[in-house]
Design a protein around this motif. Structure first.
Motif, PDB file in Angstrom:
ATOM      1  N   GLY A  38      -6.877 -12.699   0.921  1.00 49.30           N
ATOM      2  CA  GLY A  38      -5.458 -12.471   1.183  1.00 49.30           C
ATOM      3  C   GLY A  38      -4.607 -12.854  -0.008  1.00 49.30           C
ATOM      4  N   LEU A  39      -3.550 -12.114  -0.246  1.00 47.36           N
ATOM      5  CA  LEU A  39      -2.638 -12.443  -1.336  1.00 47.36           C
ATOM      6  C   LEU A  39      -2.002 -13.807  -1.099  1.00 47.36           C
ATOM      7  CD1 LEU A  39      -1.283 -11.640  -3.966  1.00 47.36           C
ATOM      8  CD2 LEU A  39       0.470 -10.466  -2.618  1.00 47.36           C
ATOM      9  N   ASN A  40      -1.795 -14.140   0.169  1.00 52.48           N
ATOM     10  CA  ASN A  40      -1.181 -15.423   0.520  1.00 52.48           C
ATOM     11  C   ASN A  40      -2.210 -16.548   0.638  1.00 52.48           C
ATOM     12  OD1 ASN A  40      -2.482 -14.757   2.885  1.00 52.48           O
ATOM     13  ND2 ASN A  40      -0.667 -14.881   4.179  1.00 52.48           N
ATOM     14  N   GLY A  41      -3.471 -16.246   0.317  1.00 49.43           N
ATOM     15  CA  GLY A  41      -4.505 -17.271   0.342  1.00 49.43           C
ATOM     16  C   GLY A  41      -5.098 -17.534   1.708  1.00 49.43           C
ATOM     17  N   ILE A  42      -4.684 -16.779   2.708  1.00 46.24           N
ATOM     18  CA  ILE A  42      -5.262 -16.897   4.051  1.00 46.24           C
ATOM     19  C   ILE A  42      -6.269 -15.761   4.194  1.00 46.24           C
ATOM     20  CG2 ILE A  42      -4.797 -16.950   6.526  1.00 46.24           C
ATOM     21  CD1 ILE A  42      -3.595 -19.326   4.895  1.00 46.24           C
ATOM     22  N   ALA A  43      -7.527 -16.121   4.336  1.00 42.19           N
ATOM     23  CA  ALA A  43      -8.618 -15.146   4.341  1.00 42.19           C
ATOM     24  C   ALA A  43      -8.420 -14.074   5.402  1.00 42.19           C
ATOM     25  CB  ALA A  43      -9.949 -15.852   4.549  1.00 42.19           C
ATOM     26  N   THR A  44      -8.811 -12.857   5.032  1.00 40.73           N
ATOM     27  CA  THR A  44      -8.683 -11.725   5.946  1.00 40.73           C
ATOM     28  C   THR A  44     -10.011 -11.370   6.601  1.00 40.73           C
ATOM     29  OG1 THR A  44      -9.034 -10.189   4.115  1.00 40.73           O
ATOM     30  CG2 THR A  44      -6.751 -10.762   4.644  1.00 40.73           C
ATOM     31  N   ILE A  45     -11.101 -11.988   6.150  1.00 43.63           N
ATOM     32  CA  ILE A  45     -12.409 -11.779   6.777  1.00 43.63           C
ATOM     33  C   ILE A  45     -13.030 -13.144   7.067  1.00 43.63           C
ATOM     34  CG2 ILE A  45     -12.766  -9.533   5.675  1.00 43.63           C
ATOM     35  CD1 ILE A  45     -14.702 -10.901   3.731  1.00 43.63           C
ATOM     36  N   ALA A 100     -14.912 -15.338   4.293  1.00 37.46           N
ATOM     37  CA  ALA A 100     -14.191 -15.834   3.115  1.00 37.46           C
ATOM     38  C   ALA A 100     -13.378 -17.075   3.460  1.00 37.46           C
ATOM     39  CB  ALA A 100     -13.267 -14.741   2.575  1.00 37.46           C
ATOM     40  N   PRO A 101     -13.351 -18.045   2.563  1.00 41.29           N
ATOM     41  CA  PRO A 101     -12.529 -19.239   2.820  1.00 41.29           C
ATOM     42  C   PRO A 101     -11.060 -18.989   2.507  1.00 41.29           C
ATOM     43  CG  PRO A 101     -13.644 -19.462   0.724  1.00 41.29           C
ATOM     44  CD  PRO A 101     -14.150 -18.179   1.344  1.00 41.29           C
ATOM     45  N   HIS A 102     -10.207 -19.751   3.144  1.00 43.45           N
ATOM     46  CA  HIS A 102      -8.791 -19.755   2.795  1.00 43.45           C
ATOM     47  C   HIS A 102      -8.657 -20.456   1.440  1.00 43.45           C
ATOM     48  CE1 HIS A 102      -7.993 -18.411   6.794  1.00 43.45           C
ATOM     49  NE2 HIS A 102      -8.294 -19.570   7.367  1.00 43.45           N
ATOM     50  N   LEU A 103      -7.790 -19.954   0.589  1.00 42.58           N
ATOM     51  CA  LEU A 103      -7.582 -20.544  -0.734  1.00 42.58           C
ATOM     52  C   LEU A 103      -6.199 -21.160  -0.904  1.00 42.58           C
ATOM     53  CD1 LEU A 103      -9.229 -17.788  -2.974  1.00 42.58           C
ATOM     54  CD2 LEU A 103     -10.275 -19.855  -2.011  1.00 42.58           C
ATOM     55  N   ALA A 104      -5.265 -20.820  -0.040  1.00 44.79           N
ATOM     56  CA  ALA A 104      -3.887 -21.307  -0.159  1.00 44.79           C
ATOM     57  C   ALA A 104      -3.855 -22.829  -0.184  1.00 44.79           C
ATOM     58  CB  ALA A 104      -3.041 -20.799   1.002  1.00 44.79           C
ATOM     59  N   GLY A 105      -3.198 -23.361  -1.199  1.00 46.46           N
ATOM     60  CA  GLY A 105      -3.003 -24.802  -1.279  1.00 46.46           C
ATOM     61  C   GLY A 105      -4.207 -25.595  -1.743  1.00 46.46           C
ATOM     62  N   ALA A 121      -3.241 -22.318  -5.833  1.00 47.08           N
ATOM     63  CA  ALA A 121      -2.836 -23.717  -5.681  1.00 47.08           C
ATOM     64  C   ALA A 121      -1.328 -23.845  -5.466  1.00 47.08           C
ATOM     65  CB  ALA A 121      -3.263 -24.528  -6.904  1.00 47.08           C
ATOM     66  N   ALA A 122      -0.567 -22.894  -6.001  1.00 49.39           N
ATOM     67  CA  ALA A 122       0.892 -22.953  -5.877  1.00 49.39           C
ATOM     68  C   ALA A 122       1.393 -22.570  -4.489  1.00 49.39           C
ATOM     69  CB  ALA A 122       1.542 -22.038  -6.922  1.00 49.39           C
ATOM     70  N   ILE A 123       0.549 -21.934  -3.696  1.00 46.75           N
ATOM     71  CA  ILE A 123       0.954 -21.530  -2.344  1.00 46.75           C
ATOM     72  C   ILE A 123       0.987 -22.787  -1.472  1.00 46.75           C
ATOM     73  CG2 ILE A 123       0.321 -20.185  -0.301  1.00 46.75           C
ATOM     74  CD1 ILE A 123      -1.091 -18.230  -2.266  1.00 46.75           C
ATOM     75  N   ARG A 124       2.082 -22.992  -0.808  1.00 52.22           N
ATOM     76  CA  ARG A 124       2.244 -24.158   0.060  1.00 52.22           C
ATOM     77  C   ARG A 124       1.963 -23.778   1.506  1.00 52.22           C
ATOM     78  NH1 ARG A 124       0.795 -26.796  -3.263  1.00 52.22           N
ATOM     79  NH2 ARG A 124       1.951 -27.027  -5.154  1.00 52.22           N
ATOM     80  N   ILE A 125       1.163 -24.586   2.139  1.00 54.39           N
ATOM     81  CA  ILE A 125       0.868 -24.369   3.558  1.00 54.39           C
ATOM     82  C   ILE A 125       1.278 -25.618   4.326  1.00 54.39           C
ATOM     83  CG2 ILE A 125      -1.009 -22.725   3.174  1.00 54.39           C
ATOM     84  CD1 ILE A 125      -2.974 -25.006   3.545  1.00 54.39           C
ATOM     85  N   GLU A 126       1.455 -25.447   5.595  1.00 53.16           N
ATOM     86  CA  GLU A 126       1.878 -26.552   6.439  1.00 53.16           C
ATOM     87  C   GLU A 126       0.930 -26.644   7.631  1.00 53.16           C
ATOM     88  OE1 GLU A 126       5.585 -27.427   9.361  1.00 53.16           O
ATOM     89  OE2 GLU A 126       6.082 -26.710   7.342  1.00 53.16           O
ATOM     90  N   ALA A 127       0.551 -27.841   7.964  1.00 54.03           N
ATOM     91  CA  ALA A 127      -0.304 -28.066   9.120  1.00 54.03           C
ATOM     92  C   ALA A 127       0.519 -28.719  10.220  1.00 54.03           C
ATOM     93  CB  ALA A 127      -1.473 -28.975   8.754  1.00 54.03           C
ATOM     94  N   THR A 128       0.330 -28.256  11.441  1.00 56.89           N
ATOM     95  CA  THR A 128       1.032 -28.820  12.589  1.00 56.89           C
ATOM     96  C   THR A 128      -0.024 -29.409  13.528  1.00 56.89           C
ATOM     97  OG1 THR A 128       2.732 -27.134  12.392  1.00 56.89           O
ATOM     98  CG2 THR A 128       2.618 -28.331  14.469  1.00 56.89           C
ATOM     99  N   MET A 129       0.118 -30.680  13.789  1.00 53.09           N
ATOM    100  CA  MET A 129      -0.829 -31.356  14.682  1.00 53.09           C
ATOM    101  C   MET A 129      -0.517 -30.973  16.134  1.00 53.09           C
ATOM    102  SD  MET A 129      -2.744 -33.231  12.697  1.00 53.09           S
ATOM    103  CE  MET A 129      -3.441 -34.488  13.724  1.00 53.09           C
ATOM    104  N   PRO A 130      -1.552 -30.771  16.932  1.00 53.66           N
ATOM    105  CA  PRO A 130      -1.294 -30.473  18.343  1.00 53.66           C
ATOM    106  C   PRO A 130      -0.726 -31.725  19.033  1.00 53.66           C
ATOM    107  CG  PRO A 130      -3.641 -30.739  17.944  1.00 53.66           C
ATOM    108  CD  PRO A 130      -2.958 -30.801  16.613  1.00 53.66           C
ATOM    109  N   GLU A 131       0.025 -31.496  20.059  1.00 53.15           N
ATOM    110  CA  GLU A 131       0.617 -32.628  20.776  1.00 53.15           C
ATOM    111  C   GLU A 131      -0.258 -33.125  21.885  1.00 53.15           C
ATOM    112  OE1 GLU A 131       4.751 -32.161  21.702  1.00 53.15           O
ATOM    113  OE2 GLU A 131       4.923 -30.706  20.084  1.00 53.15           O
TER     114      GLU A 131
END
Length: 109
Positions: free
Chosen positions: A41-48, A51-56, A99-109
């Motif tokens: 993915g261009l945004n670093g989130i794998a489409t298959i 493949a691993p995610h690369l974002a961040g 590496a420049a792509i910023r991702i955010e993780a949200t913890m489940p409640e």
């Protein structure tokens, strides 16, 4: 600091590769469009799933892995082909882009 300490420090710093200094994020984006986005993915989130995610990911980690694929030290059917012709500059640029792509993780409640 003694002259000996300064000499040792200078030698250590000279041996450390300069990873991000020459990296061009925009050039990395162009390479990602051409070579990587189909799987990662261009945004670093794998489409298959394979493949691993690369974002961040760490720039150092990404460069190390791409160099390992290029040299054959690390093998994977598709990545070995994609990485074999990448230059050091292209590897640095790709690593800088993802590496420049910023991702955010949200913890489940």
């Amino acid at each position: 600091m003694t002259m000996r300490s300064i000499a040792i420090l200078a030698a250590v710093l000279a041996a450390v590769p300069v990873l991000a200094q020459a990296a061009d994020v925009k050039a990395g984006r162009g390479l990602a469009v051409a070579k990587c986005q189909t799987c990662h993915g261009l945004n670093g989130i794998a489409t298959i799933a394979e493949a691993p995610h690369l974002a961040g990911e760490s720039e150092i980690y990404l460069e190390t892995q791409l160099r390992a694929f290029r040299s054959g030290k690390r093998q994977q059917e598709m990545m070995s082909i994609v990485a074999k012709d990448l230059t050091d500059e292209e590897i640095a640029n790709l690593a800088a882009w993802y590496a420049a792509i910023r991702i955010e993780a949200t913890m489940p409640e």
